[in-house]
Design a protein around this motif. Structure first.
Motif, PDB file in Angstrom:
ATOM      1  N   ILE A 290       0.849  -1.190   0.000  1.00 48.46           N
ATOM      2  CA  ILE A 290       0.000   0.000   0.000  1.00 48.46           C
ATOM      3  C   ILE A 290       0.882   1.236   0.000  1.00 48.46           C
ATOM      4  O   ILE A 290       1.674   1.447   0.906  1.00 48.46           O
ATOM      5  CB  ILE A 290      -0.950  -0.013   1.215  1.00 48.46           C
ATOM      6  N   ASP A 291       0.738   2.055  -1.046  1.00 50.31           N
ATOM      7  CA  ASP A 291       1.558   3.255  -1.223  1.00 50.31           C
ATOM      8  C   ASP A 291       0.745   4.535  -1.069  1.00 50.31           C
ATOM      9  O   ASP A 291       1.175   5.586  -1.523  1.00 50.31           O
ATOM     10  CB  ASP A 291       2.198   3.258  -2.620  1.00 50.31           C
TER      11      ASP A 291
ATOM     12  N   ASP B  68      -4.246   7.684   1.971  1.00 48.88           N
ATOM     13  CA  ASP B  68      -5.698   7.859   1.934  1.00 48.88           C
ATOM     14  C   ASP B  68      -6.434   6.531   2.040  1.00 48.88           C
ATOM     15  O   ASP B  68      -7.597   6.481   2.431  1.00 48.88           O
ATOM     16  CB  ASP B  68      -6.130   8.564   0.640  1.00 48.88           C
ATOM     17  N   PHE B  69      -5.776   5.446   1.701  1.00 48.85           N
ATOM     18  CA  PHE B  69      -6.388   4.126   1.746  1.00 48.85           C
ATOM     19  C   PHE B  69      -6.893   3.796   3.152  1.00 48.85           C
ATOM     20  O   PHE B  69      -7.911   3.123   3.301  1.00 48.85           O
ATOM     21  CB  PHE B  69      -5.375   3.074   1.274  1.00 48.85           C
ATOM     22  N   ASP B  70      -6.221   4.293   4.176  1.00 46.53           N
ATOM     23  CA  ASP B  70      -6.611   4.014   5.561  1.00 46.53           C
ATOM     24  C   ASP B  70      -7.995   4.558   5.907  1.00 46.53           C
ATOM     25  O   ASP B  70      -8.617   4.106   6.868  1.00 46.53           O
ATOM     26  CB  ASP B  70      -5.599   4.619   6.542  1.00 46.53           C
ATOM     27  N   ASP B  71      -8.492   5.516   5.138  1.00 48.56           N
ATOM     28  CA  ASP B  71      -9.779   6.139   5.430  1.00 48.56           C
ATOM     29  C   ASP B  71     -10.974   5.316   4.951  1.00 48.56           C
ATOM     30  O   ASP B  71     -12.116   5.649   5.234  1.00 48.56           O
ATOM     31  CB  ASP B  71      -9.846   7.538   4.792  1.00 48.56           C
TER      32      ASP B  71
ATOM     33  N   HIS C 268      -1.221  -5.846   7.457  1.00 48.95           N
ATOM     34  CA  HIS C 268      -0.054  -5.799   8.334  1.00 48.95           C
ATOM     35  C   HIS C 268       0.831  -4.653   7.858  1.00 48.95           C
ATOM     36  O   HIS C 268       1.352  -4.689   6.742  1.00 48.95           O
ATOM     37  CB  HIS C 268       0.723  -7.117   8.302  1.00 48.95           C
ATOM     38  N   SER C 269       0.939  -3.624   8.683  1.00 48.84           N
ATOM     39  CA  SER C 269       1.752  -2.452   8.356  1.00 48.84           C
ATOM     40  C   SER C 269       1.274  -1.852   7.038  1.00 48.84           C
ATOM     41  O   SER C 269       0.114  -1.525   6.909  1.00 48.84           O
ATOM     42  CB  SER C 269       3.227  -2.847   8.329  1.00 48.84           C
ATOM     43  N   ASN C 270       2.158  -1.700   6.054  1.00 51.08           N
ATOM     44  CA  ASN C 270       1.765  -1.106   4.776  1.00 51.08           C
ATOM     45  C   ASN C 270       1.501  -2.187   3.721  1.00 51.08           C
ATOM     46  O   ASN C 270       1.607  -1.930   2.532  1.00 51.08           O
ATOM     47  CB  ASN C 270       2.848  -0.141   4.276  1.00 51.08           C
TER      48      ASN C 270
END
Length: 175
Positions: free
Chosen positions: A26-27, A30-33, A59-61
């Motif tokens: 995951i780079d 905004d994905f966390d939202d 797990h992490s990114n």
């Protein structure tokens, strides 16, 4: 669905296990939202194709994903290196000085002291700091995105109000 209506999440970097799972790096912060996720759009030959999620873990990114109908190592290996996207409308709306990088391109940046600086060309993401890039009179101005600098985002007026540190803008403009 086109890439212009989506945002980049990351890239599938390898297979995971022998049952068809893949590892998505995951780079995109905004994905966390995003709260509920049913699919990813994978870039296959410049076309975004939906792949529906059967199981997902984080797990992490990284995200470990088992897609529906991808149940062998061979099938999963065909997805390695593919970019993953999601539609922009999955992102919750932001308010006040918080914004998504894609939404402020072409907004006018106005400094408390110097006035109108120009339009946002792009948001440059570095690991430790994101910057607003503005081009004024063929000169680049980079403004750090920080709560002490970005005071407000007027979405209706397409304007970002800032209070740049003393001397920052002068340094770029050679004043």
């Amino acid at each position: 669905m086109t890439k212009e209506k989506c945002f980049y999440v990351g890239r599938i970097v390898k297979t995971h296990g022998i049952k068809g799972e893949v590892t998505l790096r995951i780079d995109n912060d905004d994905f966390d939202d995003i709260e509920e996720l049913n699919y990813f759009l994978l870039d296959l030959n410049d076309k975004l194709i939906p792949f529906f999620i059967e199981n997902i873990g984080y797990h992490s990114n990284k995200s470990f994903i088992l897609f529906q109908d991808i149940n062998t190592l061979e099938a999963a290996s065909q997805l390695v290196g593919k970019a993953a996207y999601l539609p922009l409308d999955l992102l919750p709306e932001r308010e006040g000085p918080d914004f998504y990088s894609h939404e402020v391109v072409d907004f006018v940046v106005v400094d408390d002291e110097k006035g109108e600086l120009g339009k946002v060309k792009e948001i440059i993401e570095y690991p430790t700091q994101s910057l607003i890039q503005i081009i004024k009179d063929d000169k680049e101005i980079l403004i750090p995105i920080h709560e002490d600098i970005v005071k407000n985002v007027d979405r209706e007026g397409k304007k970002i109000c800032i209070k740049a540190p003393s001397g920052l803008i002068d340094m770029y403009l050679g004043i």
